[in-house]
Write an enzyme that holds these catalytic residues in place. Sequence first.
Site, PDB file in Angstrom:
ATOM      1  N   SER A  32      21.061   3.622 -47.619  1.00 28.58           N
ATOM      2  CA  SER A  32      19.779   2.907 -47.671  1.00 28.58           C
ATOM      3  C   SER A  32      19.307   2.352 -46.330  1.00 28.58           C
ATOM      4  O   SER A  32      18.151   1.951 -46.211  1.00 28.58           O
ATOM      5  CB  SER A  32      19.870   1.752 -48.663  1.00 28.58           C
ATOM      6  OG  SER A  32      19.816   2.247 -49.966  1.00 28.58           O
ATOM      7  N   LYS A  58      16.268   3.716 -44.811  1.00 27.67           N
ATOM      8  CA  LYS A  58      14.931   3.380 -45.335  1.00 27.67           C
ATOM      9  C   LYS A  58      14.086   2.608 -44.314  1.00 27.67           C
ATOM     10  O   LYS A  58      12.865   2.700 -44.327  1.00 27.67           O
ATOM     11  CB  LYS A  58      15.079   2.569 -46.627  1.00 27.67           C
ATOM     12  CG  LYS A  58      15.728   3.361 -47.777  1.00 27.67           C
ATOM     13  CD  LYS A  58      16.117   2.450 -48.943  1.00 27.67           C
ATOM     14  CE  LYS A  58      16.781   3.239 -50.071  1.00 27.67           C
ATOM     15  NZ  LYS A  58      17.255   2.358 -51.157  1.00 27.67           N
ATOM     16  N   VAL A 103      24.974   1.848 -49.487  1.00 28.73           N
ATOM     17  CA  VAL A 103      26.147   1.990 -50.365  1.00 28.73           C
ATOM     18  C   VAL A 103      27.296   2.763 -49.698  1.00 28.73           C
ATOM     19  O   VAL A 103      28.373   2.859 -50.272  1.00 28.73           O
ATOM     20  CB  VAL A 103      25.813   2.637 -51.738  1.00 28.73           C
ATOM     21  CG1 VAL A 103      25.021   1.690 -52.603  1.00 28.73           C
ATOM     22  CG2 VAL A 103      25.114   3.963 -51.572  1.00 28.73           C
TER      23      VAL A 103
HETATM   24  O1  DON Z   1      19.639   6.832 -53.619  1.00 33.84           O
HETATM   25  C1  DON Z   1      20.748   6.311 -53.685  1.00 33.84           C
HETATM   26  O2  DON Z   1      21.180   5.819 -54.714  1.00 33.84           O
HETATM   27  C2  DON Z   1      21.591   6.248 -52.430  1.00 33.84           C
HETATM   28  N1  DON Z   1      21.458   7.470 -51.701  1.00 33.84           N
HETATM   29  C3  DON Z   1      21.184   5.100 -51.544  1.00 33.84           C
HETATM   30  C4  DON Z   1      21.304   3.781 -52.229  1.00 33.84           C
HETATM   31  C5  DON Z   1      21.767   2.657 -51.358  1.00 33.84           C
HETATM   32  O3  DON Z   1      22.313   2.819 -50.286  1.00 33.84           O
HETATM   33  C6  DON Z   1      21.612   1.310 -51.907  1.00 33.84           C
HETATM   34  N2  DON Z   1      22.129   0.346 -50.960  1.00 33.84           N
HETATM   35  N3  DON Z   1      22.849  -0.525 -50.979  1.00 33.84           N
END
Ligand code: DON
Length: 343
Positions: free
Chosen positions: A101, A104, A296
């Site tokens: 994330s 982003k 994540v």
């Molecule tokens: O889209 C997703 O679920 C993951 N590729 C990214 C989510 C994420 O990193 C949330 N952060 N803490």
Amino acid sequence: MIKNYITSIFLAYSIFSISATSTICYAQNNKHVKTELSSLNKEVLDNILNDNKASYKNGIVADYIPELGKMEAQKIALSVVNEDGKVISVGDVNQKFTIQSISKIIALMIAVNEKGEQNIFDKMGYYGTDKPFNYFANLEGNGKPLNPLMNAGAILTTSLIDGEGEIPFRKILETIRYITKNNTIDYSKTVYNSEKETGHRNRGMFYIMKNSGLIEATDEEKLNNYFKQCSIEVTAEDLAKIGYFFGHQCTRFDGDTKYKNSEVSQLIQSIMLTAGMYEYSGEYSRNVGLPSKSGVGGGITVSVPNKIGIGVFSPALDKQGNSVAGYNMILELVKKYNLSLFN
Ligand code: DON
């Protein structure tokens, strides 16, 4: 008369001593922070890492994207770009992990640079949230993503970057390579395939936004760009450079000003502060008080405006999806040097 005179002397003395005291305090505080920050070195970071490394046991490595679950839980790294733009790193400094994330904020910068803030935020909100990063029920309610850092808003943001096919993803990759001055950075094809194969919830959001006209697409390439950007592999050092960049009006750690833009860095940092740690953002703001963004994969990037950039990595996460040991290291560093914006 005498009483009045004494009162005025007393008042004058009080005003003088209060202002003198506060001036001295202010100067001392400033001096304190400055001196302390210049004392930040490898030994200090090593101590912080050692104090907090065992806390990974309070978290769990994400495995909802199966490939992420393969990371060793006890890997850990801490990196800082100091006030002179010098990088200081400790721990598993060469360990690569996926940016997830944190990508982003890079996508948001590119989209805003191309389309302008108004155009992007006509389609999504500036809201914080009490919901997890993959929440999207509100797309049925007000019809727009809550903010650009939750998955729905991020998928939309990437779809708004100009260019056919893989071009938007390539722009994100090149921008990360530029900010970190690291041309070896690439994405992990295995994590990408894992995200693509299992990302049905993200796919659901993509089609809801296509249905409502927010996303214009004839196939899933725009969604694939989002999966690819999340799969870009970085180190804690790369994240410290990203934190430094947004904390310095989008100026690179070596002083290069190609992207310099204080409006954009203000925007990105304000969104990081309100939504960068998802539903933990409010409490994080109370405890750490700095614009930050987690992923994540176990990384967190932190901007200390006009001072330093911090990057941490430890893959075991708390229930909101933020790195446990990473957060603890940030907290100790921030307390030691009084770095909260609200001090
Ligand atoms: O889209 C997703 O679920 C993951 N590729 C990214 C989510 C994420 O990193 C949330 N952060 N803490």
